[in-house]
Write a protein that holds these residues in place. Structure first.
Motif, PDB file in Angstrom:
ATOM      1  N   GLY A 196       0.936  -1.146  -0.015  1.00 13.86           N
ATOM      2  CA  GLY A 196      -0.096  -0.115  -0.066  1.00 13.86           C
ATOM      3  C   GLY A 196       0.822   1.344   0.008  1.00 13.86           C
ATOM      4  N   VAL A 197       1.898   1.290   0.817  1.00 15.22           N
ATOM      5  CA  VAL A 197       2.716   2.268   0.904  1.00 15.22           C
ATOM      6  C   VAL A 197       3.645   2.534  -0.443  1.00 15.22           C
ATOM      7  N   ASP A 198       3.910   1.222  -1.150  1.00 16.88           N
ATOM      8  CA  ASP A 198       4.649   1.426  -2.608  1.00 16.88           C
ATOM      9  C   ASP A 198       3.507   2.325  -3.440  1.00 16.88           C
ATOM     10  N   ALA A 199       2.430   1.969  -3.190  1.00 17.87           N
ATOM     11  CA  ALA A 199       1.294   2.405  -4.327  1.00 17.87           C
ATOM     12  C   ALA A 199       1.202   4.096  -4.182  1.00 17.87           C
ATOM     13  N   LEU A 200       1.255   4.318  -2.594  1.00 19.78           N
ATOM     14  CA  LEU A 200       1.304   5.865  -2.247  1.00 19.78           C
ATOM     15  C   LEU A 200       2.288   6.337  -3.040  1.00 19.78           C
ATOM     16  N   VAL A 201       3.761   5.843  -2.864  1.00 18.02           N
ATOM     17  CA  VAL A 201       4.725   6.412  -3.362  1.00 18.02           C
ATOM     18  C   VAL A 201       4.710   6.505  -4.895  1.00 18.02           C
ATOM     19  N   HIS A 202       4.112   5.524  -5.662  1.00 15.89           N
ATOM     20  CA  HIS A 202       3.769   5.694  -6.888  1.00 15.89           C
ATOM     21  C   HIS A 202       3.338   6.553  -7.547  1.00 15.89           C
ATOM     22  N   ALA A 203       1.936   7.344  -6.452  1.00 17.14           N
ATOM     23  CA  ALA A 203       1.028   8.183  -6.860  1.00 17.14           C
ATOM     24  C   ALA A 203       1.885   9.573  -6.885  1.00 17.14           C
ATOM     25  N   VAL A 204       2.623   9.729  -5.765  1.00 16.61           N
ATOM     26  CA  VAL A 204       3.129  10.888  -5.465  1.00 16.61           C
ATOM     27  C   VAL A 204       4.418  11.088  -6.269  1.00 16.61           C
ATOM     28  N   GLU A 205       5.112  10.246  -6.529  1.00 16.41           N
ATOM     29  CA  GLU A 205       6.234  10.384  -7.520  1.00 16.41           C
ATOM     30  C   GLU A 205       5.879  10.735  -9.035  1.00 16.41           C
ATOM     31  N   ALA A 206       4.689   9.993  -9.297  1.00 18.96           N
ATOM     32  CA  ALA A 206       4.308  10.195 -10.693  1.00 18.96           C
ATOM     33  C   ALA A 206       3.643  11.866 -10.703  1.00 18.96           C
ATOM     34  N   MET A 218      -4.732  12.813 -13.211  1.00 21.36           N
ATOM     35  CA  MET A 218      -5.904  12.519 -12.367  1.00 21.36           C
ATOM     36  C   MET A 218      -5.970  11.077 -11.797  1.00 21.36           C
ATOM     37  N   HIS A 219      -4.972  10.191 -12.651  1.00 24.01           N
ATOM     38  CA  HIS A 219      -4.967   8.897 -11.932  1.00 24.01           C
ATOM     39  C   HIS A 219      -3.987   9.079 -10.551  1.00 24.01           C
ATOM     40  N   ALA A 220      -2.856   9.885 -10.785  1.00 25.91           N
ATOM     41  CA  ALA A 220      -2.096   9.868  -9.667  1.00 25.91           C
ATOM     42  C   ALA A 220      -2.899  10.614  -8.382  1.00 25.91           C
ATOM     43  N   LEU A 221      -3.645  11.542  -8.670  1.00 26.67           N
ATOM     44  CA  LEU A 221      -4.423  12.047  -7.405  1.00 26.67           C
ATOM     45  C   LEU A 221      -5.543  11.096  -6.976  1.00 26.67           C
ATOM     46  N   ASP A 222      -6.242  10.631  -7.812  1.00 24.70           N
ATOM     47  CA  ASP A 222      -7.311   9.481  -7.324  1.00 24.70           C
ATOM     48  C   ASP A 222      -6.515   8.460  -6.391  1.00 24.70           C
ATOM     49  N   GLY A 223      -5.273   8.040  -7.144  1.00 23.98           N
ATOM     50  CA  GLY A 223      -4.491   6.924  -6.221  1.00 23.98           C
ATOM     51  C   GLY A 223      -4.115   7.579  -4.991  1.00 23.98           C
ATOM     52  N   MET A 224      -3.596   8.442  -4.886  1.00 25.15           N
ATOM     53  CA  MET A 224      -3.217   9.044  -3.615  1.00 25.15           C
ATOM     54  C   MET A 224      -4.247   9.067  -2.648  1.00 25.15           C
ATOM     55  N   ARG A 225      -5.376   9.743  -3.243  1.00 26.65           N
ATOM     56  CA  ARG A 225      -6.725   9.944  -2.143  1.00 26.65           C
ATOM     57  C   ARG A 225      -7.238   8.559  -1.649  1.00 26.65           C
ATOM     58  N   VAL A 247      -8.483   0.093  -2.130  1.00 30.18           N
ATOM     59  CA  VAL A 247      -7.047   0.140  -1.986  1.00 30.18           C
ATOM     60  C   VAL A 247      -6.248  -0.447  -3.337  1.00 30.18           C
ATOM     61  N   MET A 248      -7.048  -1.466  -4.015  1.00 36.89           N
ATOM     62  CA  MET A 248      -6.696  -1.893  -5.009  1.00 36.89           C
ATOM     63  C   MET A 248      -6.978  -1.034  -6.365  1.00 36.89           C
ATOM     64  N   THR A 310      -4.615  16.904  -1.363  1.00 29.43           N
ATOM     65  CA  THR A 310      -5.160  15.568  -1.568  1.00 29.43           C
ATOM     66  C   THR A 310      -4.985  14.474  -0.415  1.00 29.43           C
ATOM     67  N   LEU A 311      -4.222  14.682   0.344  1.00 32.60           N
ATOM     68  CA  LEU A 311      -3.860  13.768   1.527  1.00 32.60           C
ATOM     69  C   LEU A 311      -4.646  14.413   2.633  1.00 32.60           C
ATOM     70  N   GLY A 312      -5.709  15.553   2.520  1.00 31.68           N
ATOM     71  CA  GLY A 312      -6.521  15.771   3.502  1.00 31.68           C
ATOM     72  C   GLY A 312      -6.143  17.079   4.454  1.00 31.68           C
TER      73      GLY A 312
END
Ligand SMILES: [Fe+2]
Length: 387
Positions: A196-206, A218-225, A247-248, A310-312
């Motif tokens: 899950g943290v790997d996915a968060l890092v993907h979204a932030v880095e992208a 749009m995908h990066a921000l949705d993913g982060m949220r 989460v998936m 996006t992280l609230g």
């Protein structure tokens, strides 16, 4: 409208089937690709969880022959790819199905590359190095994080030089991703947290990548949220299928974003670390994330402000410095809540390892799209702060 070619963006993606039960269409898709014999790649953990048998059963129902290959380590090794490619050819397979996390999926990509192009898998390091198209790939992820099922990345471990190589090519984007949240129910809380943290890092880095653009933002921000809103609850309630699905979905969106916008220094440094110490990829990212944000912040302030929102985080009235500090605090809190507070020193890294780790990190393709240009010394300082 500018005609500057540096403003052009492309977006590649597999055909995606998303939702509970998606995995069951594997036989149909294999048939569509004219499967005579499927090369079915997995790993021992996924076999134990029952997913290999489940997918094999789906192929049998459609009368499709298959050969299984499960000799894949947590960080897939070049020798395993070469052995897989040899078996693929010996059994005259013509379609590859992978079921598992990033390791079997990356290994399956490697098998595809070598079976179609020959040579050693390590010869394909870098960007766009693959000449011939690879066999059809149908991927069924059983973790929510790596996104190898939607990405144009394959990461292979070179045990001789103790490095991980990155292969980046449209050729390794799977043809079909069957993304089925039910398969993630067998992940333990630690693996759920790491992926899950790997996915968060993907979204932030992208999102802060120099390759970011409207097709990926749009995908990066949705993913982060989605990850931020659901990961902590998921680690506390691993049997909740609704949370698994959210989460998936976040992981899939983060994957689509990073596959096309590429990544940054967290991944460049994490690949170097994971290659040297054979540590879980998500844990490596977790140990580095806030330190890389701190380093990058000044070169992508506006983007990081959007990340914070996006992280609230309510950033109204905050100075830029306060936003940076608050964002870093949020990342540390999230890591703590999912149980990933480990530091580099506790994972076996010492001060004397840092120059070598930095040398490898600055030659990783992911460093090219980091928002702040990074010298070897810069990277050393970030590793030192994370120690
Ligand atoms: Fe990753």
């Amino acid at each position: 409208m500018s005609n500057d070619i540096t403003n052009l963006r492309k977006f590649v993606s597999p055909e995606i089937i998303f939702g509970a039960g998606a995995r069951k269409s594997v036989g149909n898709y294999a048939k569509t690709f004219g499967a005579k014999k499927v090369f079915l790649v997995s790993d021992p953990g996924v076999v134990e969880a029952g997913w290999l048998a489940d997918i094999a059963g789906c192929l049998e129902e459609e009368g499709i022959e298959y050969v299984t290959f499960t000799q894949v380590s947590p960080n897939p090794r070049s020798e395993e790819v070469m052995l897989g490619a040899q078996l693929y050819q010996e059994h005259q397979c013509n379609v590859i199905v992978a079921v598992g996390g990033g390791s079997p999926m990356d290994c399956a990509k490697g098998v595809g590359i070598v079976s179609a192009n020959g040579k050693n898998i390590l010869d394909y390091e870098g960007i766009d190095t693959i000449d011939l198209p690879i066999p059809p790939l149908i991927f069924i992820p059983t973790t929510a994080g790596t996104s190898a099922d939607v990405s144009q990345f394959a990461i292979i471990s070179d045990q001789v030089d103790k490095v991980k190589i990155s292969i980046v090519s449209k050729a390794v984007v799977p043809d079909v991703a069957l993304i089925d949240p039910e398969t993630t129910l067998t992940m333990d809380p630690f693996l759920s947290a790491c992926t899950g943290v790997d996915a968060l890092v993907h979204a932030v880095e992208a999102f802060v990548s120099t390759g970011a653009g409207p097709l990926t933002d749009m995908h990066a921000l949705d993913g982060m949220r989605l990850i931020n809103e659901n990961l902590v609850a998921l680690v506390a309630n691993p049997a909740d299928l609704q949370l698994r699905e959210q989460v998936m979905l976040g992981s899939m969106k983060a994957g689509l974003a990073f596959s096309n916008a590429i990544l940054g220094a967290v991944h460049a440094m994490s690949h170097s670390l994971g290659g040297y110490l054979d540590l879980p990829h998500g844990l490596c990212n977790a140990m580095l994330l806030e330190h890389v944000i701190n380093f990058n912040y000044r070169d992508a302030e506006d983007r990081f402000k959007v990340v914070a929102q996006t992280l609230g985080i309510d950033i109204r009235g905050m100075t830029s410095n306060q936003v940076r500090e608050r964002l870093i605090r949020q990342v540390i809190d999230l890591k703590q809540q999912v149980g990933l507070s480990q530091k580099l020193a506790a994972s076996g890294v010492s001060m004397t390892d840092i120059p070598m780790l930095s040398e490898h990190a600055i030659s990783d393709p992911c460093i090219l799209t980091n928002p702040r240009r990074s010298s070897k010394r810069d990277v050393e300082v970030v590793y030192e702060e994370a120690l």
